[in-house]
Design an enzyme around this catalytic site. Sequence first.
Site, PDB file in Angstrom:
ATOM      1  N   GLU A  27      13.971 -14.256 -16.564  1.00 50.79           N
ATOM      2  CA  GLU A  27      13.520 -12.866 -16.430  1.00 50.79           C
ATOM      3  C   GLU A  27      12.606 -12.486 -17.602  1.00 50.79           C
ATOM      4  O   GLU A  27      11.594 -11.797 -17.411  1.00 50.79           O
ATOM      5  CB  GLU A  27      14.744 -11.934 -16.349  1.00 50.79           C
ATOM      6  CG  GLU A  27      14.441 -10.454 -16.327  1.00 50.79           C
ATOM      7  CD  GLU A  27      13.587  -9.983 -15.142  1.00 50.79           C
ATOM      8  OE1 GLU A  27      13.356 -10.771 -14.207  1.00 50.79           O
ATOM      9  OE2 GLU A  27      13.142  -8.829 -15.195  1.00 50.79           O
ATOM     10  N   TRP A  60      -3.117  -2.305  -1.578  1.00 52.55           N
ATOM     11  CA  TRP A  60      -2.906  -3.646  -2.143  1.00 52.55           C
ATOM     12  C   TRP A  60      -3.427  -4.589  -1.073  1.00 52.55           C
ATOM     13  O   TRP A  60      -2.843  -4.699   0.008  1.00 52.55           O
ATOM     14  CB  TRP A  60      -1.418  -3.879  -2.415  1.00 52.55           C
ATOM     15  CG  TRP A  60      -1.144  -5.157  -3.133  1.00 52.55           C
ATOM     16  CD1 TRP A  60      -1.240  -5.378  -4.474  1.00 52.55           C
ATOM     17  CD2 TRP A  60      -0.700  -6.397  -2.561  1.00 52.55           C
ATOM     18  NE1 TRP A  60      -0.892  -6.679  -4.771  1.00 52.55           N
ATOM     19  CE2 TRP A  60      -0.566  -7.330  -3.607  1.00 52.55           C
ATOM     20  CE3 TRP A  60      -0.421  -6.822  -1.264  1.00 52.55           C
ATOM     21  CZ2 TRP A  60      -0.148  -8.642  -3.410  1.00 52.55           C
ATOM     22  CZ3 TRP A  60      -0.009  -8.134  -1.058  1.00 52.55           C
ATOM     23  CH2 TRP A  60       0.122  -9.028  -2.126  1.00 52.55           C
ATOM     24  N   LYS A  98       4.120  -2.748  -6.471  1.00 43.95           N
ATOM     25  CA  LYS A  98       5.559  -2.552  -6.334  1.00 43.95           C
ATOM     26  C   LYS A  98       5.868  -2.599  -4.839  1.00 43.95           C
ATOM     27  O   LYS A  98       5.034  -2.194  -4.029  1.00 43.95           O
ATOM     28  CB  LYS A  98       5.907  -1.166  -6.890  1.00 43.95           C
ATOM     29  CG  LYS A  98       7.381  -0.975  -7.119  1.00 43.95           C
ATOM     30  CD  LYS A  98       7.679  -0.875  -8.575  1.00 43.95           C
ATOM     31  CE  LYS A  98       9.143  -0.742  -8.838  1.00 43.95           C
ATOM     32  NZ  LYS A  98       9.529  -1.538 -10.001  1.00 43.95           N
ATOM     33  N   ARG A 158       2.141   1.348  -5.884  1.00 46.62           N
ATOM     34  CA  ARG A 158       2.326   0.468  -4.734  1.00 46.62           C
ATOM     35  C   ARG A 158       1.103  -0.410  -4.468  1.00 46.62           C
ATOM     36  O   ARG A 158       1.167  -1.325  -3.645  1.00 46.62           O
ATOM     37  CB  ARG A 158       2.610   1.300  -3.485  1.00 46.62           C
ATOM     38  CG  ARG A 158       3.866   2.135  -3.594  1.00 46.62           C
ATOM     39  CD  ARG A 158       4.047   2.950  -2.346  1.00 46.62           C
ATOM     40  NE  ARG A 158       4.381   2.122  -1.222  1.00 46.62           N
ATOM     41  CZ  ARG A 158       5.620   1.753  -0.893  1.00 46.62           C
ATOM     42  NH1 ARG A 158       6.632   2.166  -1.615  1.00 46.62           N
ATOM     43  NH2 ARG A 158       5.828   0.985   0.141  1.00 46.62           N
ATOM     44  N   CYS A 175       0.819  -1.208   0.000  1.00 49.85           N
ATOM     45  CA  CYS A 175       0.000   0.000   0.000  1.00 49.85           C
ATOM     46  C   CYS A 175       0.856   1.262   0.000  1.00 49.85           C
ATOM     47  O   CYS A 175       1.994   1.257   0.465  1.00 49.85           O
ATOM     48  CB  CYS A 175      -0.872   0.016   1.236  1.00 49.85           C
ATOM     49  SG  CYS A 175      -1.784  -1.497   1.471  1.00 49.85           S
ATOM     50  N   HIS A 206      14.224 -33.184 -20.938  1.00 49.88           N
ATOM     51  CA  HIS A 206      13.880 -33.964 -19.739  1.00 49.88           C
ATOM     52  C   HIS A 206      12.444 -33.702 -19.308  1.00 49.88           C
ATOM     53  O   HIS A 206      12.076 -34.042 -18.181  1.00 49.88           O
ATOM     54  CB  HIS A 206      14.868 -33.645 -18.607  1.00 49.88           C
ATOM     55  CG  HIS A 206      16.287 -33.967 -18.976  1.00 49.88           C
ATOM     56  ND1 HIS A 206      16.736 -35.266 -19.077  1.00 49.88           N
ATOM     57  CD2 HIS A 206      17.328 -33.180 -19.316  1.00 49.88           C
ATOM     58  CE1 HIS A 206      18.017 -35.249 -19.458  1.00 49.88           C
ATOM     59  NE2 HIS A 206      18.395 -33.990 -19.613  1.00 49.88           N
ATOM     60  N   LYS A 213       8.841 -11.180 -16.986  1.00 47.47           N
ATOM     61  CA  LYS A 213       8.388  -9.886 -17.492  1.00 47.47           C
ATOM     62  C   LYS A 213       7.121 -10.072 -18.307  1.00 47.47           C
ATOM     63  O   LYS A 213       6.162  -9.346 -18.161  1.00 47.47           O
ATOM     64  CB  LYS A 213       9.503  -9.293 -18.360  1.00 47.47           C
ATOM     65  CG  LYS A 213       9.798  -7.861 -18.237  1.00 47.47           C
ATOM     66  CD  LYS A 213      10.486  -7.350 -17.023  1.00 47.47           C
ATOM     67  CE  LYS A 213       9.985  -7.753 -15.697  1.00 47.47           C
ATOM     68  NZ  LYS A 213      10.837  -7.497 -14.574  1.00 47.47           N
ATOM     69  N   ASN A 237      -0.075   0.533   5.988  1.00 52.44           N
ATOM     70  CA  ASN A 237       0.594  -0.344   5.032  1.00 52.44           C
ATOM     71  C   ASN A 237       1.259  -1.436   5.846  1.00 52.44           C
ATOM     72  O   ASN A 237       2.036  -1.137   6.744  1.00 52.44           O
ATOM     73  CB  ASN A 237       1.645   0.457   4.254  1.00 52.44           C
ATOM     74  CG  ASN A 237       2.596  -0.440   3.484  1.00 52.44           C
ATOM     75  OD1 ASN A 237       2.219  -1.554   3.090  1.00 52.44           O
ATOM     76  ND2 ASN A 237       3.821   0.022   3.270  1.00 52.44           N
ATOM     77  N   GLY A 238       0.960  -2.710   5.556  1.00 52.13           N
ATOM     78  CA  GLY A 238       1.581  -3.811   6.303  1.00 52.13           C
ATOM     79  C   GLY A 238       0.529  -4.758   6.837  1.00 52.13           C
ATOM     80  O   GLY A 238      -0.610  -4.776   6.370  1.00 52.13           O
ATOM     81  N   GLU A 296       3.973 -11.252 -16.151  1.00 53.01           N
ATOM     82  CA  GLU A 296       3.409 -10.319 -15.171  1.00 53.01           C
ATOM     83  C   GLU A 296       2.666  -9.156 -15.815  1.00 53.01           C
ATOM     84  O   GLU A 296       1.752  -8.620 -15.220  1.00 53.01           O
ATOM     85  CB  GLU A 296       4.467  -9.822 -14.179  1.00 53.01           C
ATOM     86  CG  GLU A 296       5.472  -8.856 -14.743  1.00 53.01           C
ATOM     87  CD  GLU A 296       6.464  -8.348 -13.695  1.00 53.01           C
ATOM     88  OE1 GLU A 296       6.060  -8.062 -12.577  1.00 53.01           O
ATOM     89  OE2 GLU A 296       7.656  -8.239 -14.032  1.00 53.01           O
TER      90      GLU A 296
HETATM   91  C1  F6R Z   1       9.108  -7.983 -11.278  1.00 54.88           C
HETATM   92  C2  F6R Z   1       9.436  -7.282 -10.049  1.00 54.88           C
HETATM   93  C3  F6R Z   1       9.486  -8.044  -8.786  1.00 54.88           C
HETATM   94  C4  F6R Z   1      10.558  -7.472  -7.852  1.00 54.88           C
HETATM   95  C5  F6R Z   1      10.487  -8.164  -6.488  1.00 54.88           C
HETATM   96  C6  F6R Z   1      11.582  -7.697  -5.556  1.00 54.88           C
HETATM   97  O1  F6R Z   1       9.146  -7.138 -12.378  1.00 54.88           O
HETATM   98  O2  F6R Z   1       9.610  -6.087 -10.046  1.00 54.88           O
HETATM   99  O3  F6R Z   1       9.674  -9.400  -9.010  1.00 54.88           O
HETATM  100  O4  F6R Z   1      11.814  -7.661  -8.433  1.00 54.88           O
HETATM  101  O5  F6R Z   1       9.238  -7.906  -5.902  1.00 54.88           O
HETATM  102  O6  F6R Z   1      11.510  -6.334  -5.333  1.00 54.88           O
HETATM  103  P1  F6R Z   1      12.749  -5.547  -4.713  1.00 54.88           P
HETATM  104  O7  F6R Z   1      13.857  -5.591  -5.693  1.00 54.88           O
HETATM  105  O8  F6R Z   1      12.244  -4.156  -4.459  1.00 54.88           O
HETATM  106  O9  F6R Z   1      13.111  -6.261  -3.441  1.00 54.88           O
END
Ligand code: F6R
Length: 622
Positions: A495, A77, A617, A27, A2, A518, A499, A103-104, A502
Amino acid sequence: MCGIIGYTGTASAVDVLIEGLATLEYRGYDSAGVAVVTGNGDPRVRVVKRAGKLANLREMLEGTWLDGTTGVGHTRWATHGEPSDRNSHPHQDADGDLAIIHNGIFENFAELRAGLAADGHEFASDTDTEVIAHLIGRSYDDAGVGGDGADGAVALAGAVRTALRRVEGAFAIAVVDRRSPDTIVASRREAPLVLGHLDGASLLSSDVAGLIRYTRDVEALLDDQVAILTPEGITVTDLDGNTTEGHRYTVDWDIDVAEKQGYPHFMLKEIHEQPGALHETLLGRTRDGRIVLDEQRLDDDDFRHLDKVYVVACGTSYHAGMVAKYALEHWARVPVEVEIASEFRYRDPILTQHTLVVAISQSGETADTLAAAAHARAQRARVVAISNVVGSSLAREADAVLYTRAGPEIAVASTKAFTTQILALELLALFLAQLRRAMFPDEWRDQLRRMETLPDLMEQVFGQETAIRQLAASVAHASYVMFIGRQVGLPIALEGALKLKEISYLHAEGFPAGEMKHGPIALIEQGGPVVALATAGHVRGKIVSNIAEVKARGAMVVAIATEGDTEIKAHADHVIYVPDVHELLYPMLTVVPLQLLAYFIATELGCDVDQPRNLAKTVTVE
Ligand code: F6R
C-alpha cells in the site's frame, strides 16, 4: 470514472452544473462540458465543452452567455477516444435536438455505429456516447411523437427506453432535448446515478456529494430504471414504461465534510480525518452482548457453517483485504483466500453455499468488484459487502453489509477508506469468531477495547509529521523507493508503494521482505531508499535480518518501528515510531506515515496530489 450532473428548476443551470462538476471532478478530469436548454420561444440545446480540467471549461464559459434553467454537465475519464475537445461530453444526435452525457461503456457501440453509418449518420467524435445520442435521436424520430412540453417529455423518455433496450454494457446517462425544455431523462445500468428531490427543482448526480448542497432527500436509481426529471418532481419507470421507484433515503452528512476546510489538499485532510473515521466506524458495534453488522439478510447459521472465505477487491481495498486474511484466519479460524476482483470470476473459483465472499469497495461501485460479487451470488455463495457508501450498488446486492463510516473520500488516492476498511474487516473477523465460537467472549471484548484506543494512538503518529516531511524532501529525487514487510507488514508495504507511485509517479514497489534475496535485491543501489515495516511482533527479528541484507548492499533504510525500540536505530538510517498495539492492529497505524511520506514527496515534486494523471476515483468500467 466520469462524473455526471443534471439540474432542472428555476436557477441558472450552468451555475449549478459547474458547482456540481467541481465536486465530481475527482471522478475524471480529461475534459468537462455542459449542455443547457436555452431560449424561451425557440428552445435550443447549447453545448460548451473543453479538453482538460474543469478550469478550462470555466475559462471558456466566461465569454459565453448560457441562460437556461435545465442542463446537464460532465467531467470525463476517457475510455473511447483520446481526451480532446471533440471527444468531450455532452454529445448530440444527428439533428442537434438533444444532448447526452454518459459514464460507462456501451460495449456494442461499434455494431450500432456501423448500422447508423450505413443509414447515413455521420459522427463528430470517436466515442461510444455519440452513437447512443444518434440512436436516441433516431428512436425519437421513428416514434413520430414529437411536440412540446409534456408530450415532448413522454416522447423523449420513450426514445431513451427504446434505445437502451438495444445497448449492452454499463452506463449512467442523462439527456436533455429542445422539444421538452424543462425535462431531463436519465437511466443507469451497473453505474451509479443518484437523484435529488427538492421543492421546485430536481437534480441528478453520479454521487451524493454532487447533490448535498441542495438536498438530503435522495434516490438511488436502480439498474434499467428510467427517471424523468422536471422542476415539479421526478417519476421513475422501468424499461417498459411501468411506474416504479428507486432506493430513496436521507443523507446524514454535511457538505463541509466534502470541502477542504483549510487543508491544501483533500488527501492531507483525509489523512488527518482517520482517527475520527476509525472512531465512527467503531460506534455501536455491539448489541445485547453481540457484535452486529449494519445490514444482515442471512441467518447466523449461514455464518456458522461456512467453510471458506474469499476476499475480493481492487487496489487499495485489495490491500485491506490482505490484512483481513490474517485476522479472519487467526480469530475466526476459517481459511481465507484474497483475490484481485478482476481475476476472480475468470478462473472458475470453487463456490458453494458454504462459501463467504467478502467484497470490499470504498465506492461500492467498482465494476470488477460488483461483477465478482454477482458471480459469487450466482454460484449460491454468500456475499458480505464492506463499503463506505450507504445504498451503493455493492451494498444493495450483498447478503450483509458492514459500512465504513469514513465520510466522503474525495482525493483519488484512498487513505481514510483504507484504515476504516481494515477496522471493519477486523470487526467482521470478531463477528465470525463469536458466531463460530472461535474466541472466548472476554477475548473478543479485549480486542474491541484495544480497537477503541486506536483513534488516540493514531493521533500520536501525527506528532512526527514534520520529520516525515523532511524525510520526504530527501527521498523525493531518488530513482525508486522500495517497501518491504512481512506478515501484516506486507500489505502495508504494498500500500505504501501504491500510494507513492500513484500520486508522485516515482517508481515504487512493495515486496515480501523474505523474497528480496530471491531477485529484487539486485535493484538496490548505493543510497537507494528502502522503507521497512519493522514493528514489534513475532517477525520483527526476521525483518531486522532483511534490513541488514539490503543495508549491506548500500540501501538507505527507513524503518517504521514500535515506540521504545531503540535497538532498531542500529540498523536503520531513519526511524519513524508508532505506538505499541496488538500485532493485527498495527496496519492501521503503520500506513499513516507512509501516506504522509507519499503526500509530501508528491507535493515536493509539484504533482497534482488530489487528481493524479491517468487516474480517476470510482472505476465503473472493467
Ligand atoms: C488507490 C485507490 C484505488 C482504489 C480502487 C478500488 O489509492 O484508491 O486503488 O482502492 O480503485 O476502489 P473501491 O474501493 O472504490 O472499489
